[in-house]
Design a protein around this motif. Sequence first.
Motif, short mmCIF file in Angstrom:
data_model
loop_
_atom_site.label_atom_id
_atom_site.label_comp_id
_atom_site.label_asym_id
_atom_site.label_seq_id
_atom_site.Cartn_x
_atom_site.Cartn_y
_atom_site.Cartn_z
N GLN A 1 -2.89 10.02 -12.45
CA GLN A 1 -1.75 9.17 -13.32
C GLN A 1 -1.13 8.16 -12.50
O GLN A 1 -0.98 7.20 -12.79
CB GLN A 1 -1.04 10.23 -13.88
CG GLN A 1 -1.61 11.03 -15.11
CD GLN A 1 -0.90 11.74 -16.17
OE1 GLN A 1 -0.66 12.90 -15.33
NE2 GLN A 1 -0.46 11.62 -17.15
N LEU A 2 -0.66 8.60 -11.21
CA LEU A 2 0.05 7.83 -10.61
C LEU A 2 -0.79 6.54 -10.07
O LEU A 2 -0.26 5.38 -9.98
CB LEU A 2 0.69 8.62 -9.05
CG LEU A 2 1.73 9.52 -9.42
CD1 LEU A 2 1.87 10.46 -7.98
CD2 LEU A 2 3.01 9.16 -9.50
N LYS A 3 -2.07 6.84 -9.55
CA LYS A 3 -2.84 5.87 -9.25
C LYS A 3 -3.05 5.05 -10.27
O LYS A 3 -3.08 3.76 -9.88
CB LYS A 3 -4.34 6.61 -8.65
CG LYS A 3 -5.38 5.48 -8.33
CD LYS A 3 -6.64 6.22 -7.95
CE LYS A 3 -7.53 4.86 -7.64
NZ LYS A 3 -8.80 5.34 -8.21
N ALA A 4 -3.19 5.35 -11.56
CA ALA A 4 -3.34 4.37 -12.51
C ALA A 4 -2.22 3.44 -12.59
O ALA A 4 -2.41 2.42 -12.91
CB ALA A 4 -3.82 5.00 -13.84
N LYS B 1 0.61 -1.33 -0.02
CA LYS B 1 0.05 -0.03 0.14
C LYS B 1 0.92 1.39 0.00
O LYS B 1 1.76 1.36 0.83
CB LYS B 1 -1.16 0.03 1.11
CG LYS B 1 -1.78 -1.36 1.50
CD LYS B 1 -2.66 -0.95 2.48
CE LYS B 1 -3.42 -2.31 2.80
NZ LYS B 1 -4.23 -2.38 4.27
N VAL B 2 0.52 2.34 -0.87
CA VAL B 2 1.23 3.45 -0.69
C VAL B 2 0.28 4.60 -0.76
O VAL B 2 -0.74 4.92 -1.57
CB VAL B 2 1.88 3.61 -2.49
CG1 VAL B 2 2.41 4.91 -2.63
CG2 VAL B 2 2.69 2.43 -2.71
N PRO C 1 -2.58 2.06 -4.59
CA PRO C 1 -2.60 3.49 -4.16
C PRO C 1 -3.75 3.76 -2.95
O PRO C 1 -4.85 3.38 -3.22
CB PRO C 1 -2.63 4.29 -5.39
CG PRO C 1 -3.57 3.28 -6.16
CD PRO C 1 -3.19 1.91 -5.73
N ILE C 2 -3.29 4.44 -2.01
CA ILE C 2 -4.55 4.87 -1.07
C ILE C 2 -4.34 6.27 -1.14
O ILE C 2 -3.46 7.08 -0.78
CB ILE C 2 -3.94 4.54 0.34
CG1 ILE C 2 -3.30 3.03 0.59
CG2 ILE C 2 -4.94 4.95 1.54
CD1 ILE C 2 -4.72 2.25 0.25
N LYS D 1 8.42 6.24 -13.76
CA LYS D 1 9.41 5.10 -13.76
C LYS D 1 10.38 5.09 -12.87
O LYS D 1 10.67 4.28 -12.10
CB LYS D 1 10.13 5.12 -15.13
CG LYS D 1 9.23 4.60 -16.48
CD LYS D 1 10.08 4.78 -17.64
CE LYS D 1 9.26 4.18 -18.89
NZ LYS D 1 9.90 4.21 -20.21
N ASN D 2 10.85 6.27 -12.55
CA ASN D 2 11.72 6.48 -11.27
C ASN D 2 11.28 5.92 -10.09
O ASN D 2 11.64 5.45 -9.04
CB ASN D 2 12.25 7.86 -11.31
CG ASN D 2 13.24 8.49 -12.36
OD1 ASN D 2 13.72 7.56 -12.83
ND2 ASN D 2 13.45 9.72 -12.52
N LEU D 3 9.84 6.41 -9.94
CA LEU D 3 8.99 6.22 -8.51
C LEU D 3 9.02 4.80 -8.42
O LEU D 3 9.08 3.99 -7.55
CB LEU D 3 7.51 6.96 -8.77
CG LEU D 3 6.76 6.49 -7.63
CD1 LEU D 3 7.37 6.73 -6.04
CD2 LEU D 3 5.33 7.11 -7.76
N LEU D 4 8.53 4.04 -9.63
CA LEU D 4 8.50 2.57 -9.43
C LEU D 4 9.78 1.81 -9.20
O LEU D 4 9.97 0.89 -8.43
CB LEU D 4 7.84 2.00 -10.90
CG LEU D 4 6.62 2.32 -10.99
CD1 LEU D 4 5.85 2.02 -12.48
CD2 LEU D 4 5.43 1.99 -10.01
N VAL D 5 10.95 2.42 -9.52
CA VAL D 5 12.16 1.76 -9.20
C VAL D 5 12.36 1.96 -7.86
O VAL D 5 12.67 0.81 -7.02
CB VAL D 5 13.38 2.59 -10.06
CG1 VAL D 5 14.65 1.97 -9.34
CG2 VAL D 5 13.28 1.97 -11.28
N TRP D 6 12.14 3.00 -7.27
CA TRP D 6 12.37 3.24 -5.61
C TRP D 6 11.44 2.40 -5.00
O TRP D 6 11.83 1.60 -4.02
CB TRP D 6 11.96 4.70 -5.50
CG TRP D 6 13.02 5.98 -5.74
CD1 TRP D 6 13.84 5.90 -6.52
CD2 TRP D 6 13.24 6.75 -4.92
NE1 TRP D 6 14.72 6.93 -6.64
CE2 TRP D 6 14.33 7.57 -5.52
CE3 TRP D 6 12.82 7.59 -3.56
CZ2 TRP D 6 15.10 8.77 -4.88
CZ3 TRP D 6 13.32 8.68 -3.16
CH2 TRP D 6 14.46 9.41 -3.91
#
Length: 164
Positions: free
Chosen positions: A21-24, A4-5, A33-34, A124-129
Amino acid sequence: MPYKVFISHSNDANDLTVVNQLKAELDNTGFVPIIAEEHIPVNSPTLLSEKIARLIDDADVCLALITENSVGSAYVNQEIGYMIKSKKKTLILLVSKGIPSQKLGFLQGVEYIRIEEDLTKTIKNLLVWLEKIKNDKDLQQSLKIFGILVLISISAYMLTRHKK
């Protein structure tokens, strides 16, 4: 188990576009996504701040969208303060290009992801983190389980030796 984010953000239309967009993308990649407005029961007598605190507590990681609009948002600032105070939460900052470091207050010097004009690059950067944080957490959990199994094995061995 779903990861959960919690996403802290202002209610500005531009910020909500980024949040959607982040949520999707988080939904598409297996993260949950919360977003407070979507997860807070309306007809509950509990204080709104308590409901948001519970959502933050239940999240595995917290994400704060830092924009010109969110810098002045009392809720975003208080949510970030709560996240920092909890100390057990990883806080990821997504910071707009136009935000000077002095507007970050206590967050100055904290590593963050810059929000690019091409939001797909930012995501993409966020997903890596997020993947790294999730993998580190999974590894810690596996090590705890392994440690417990070792202790049980040693205890069983000691008990059988003691009986002889």
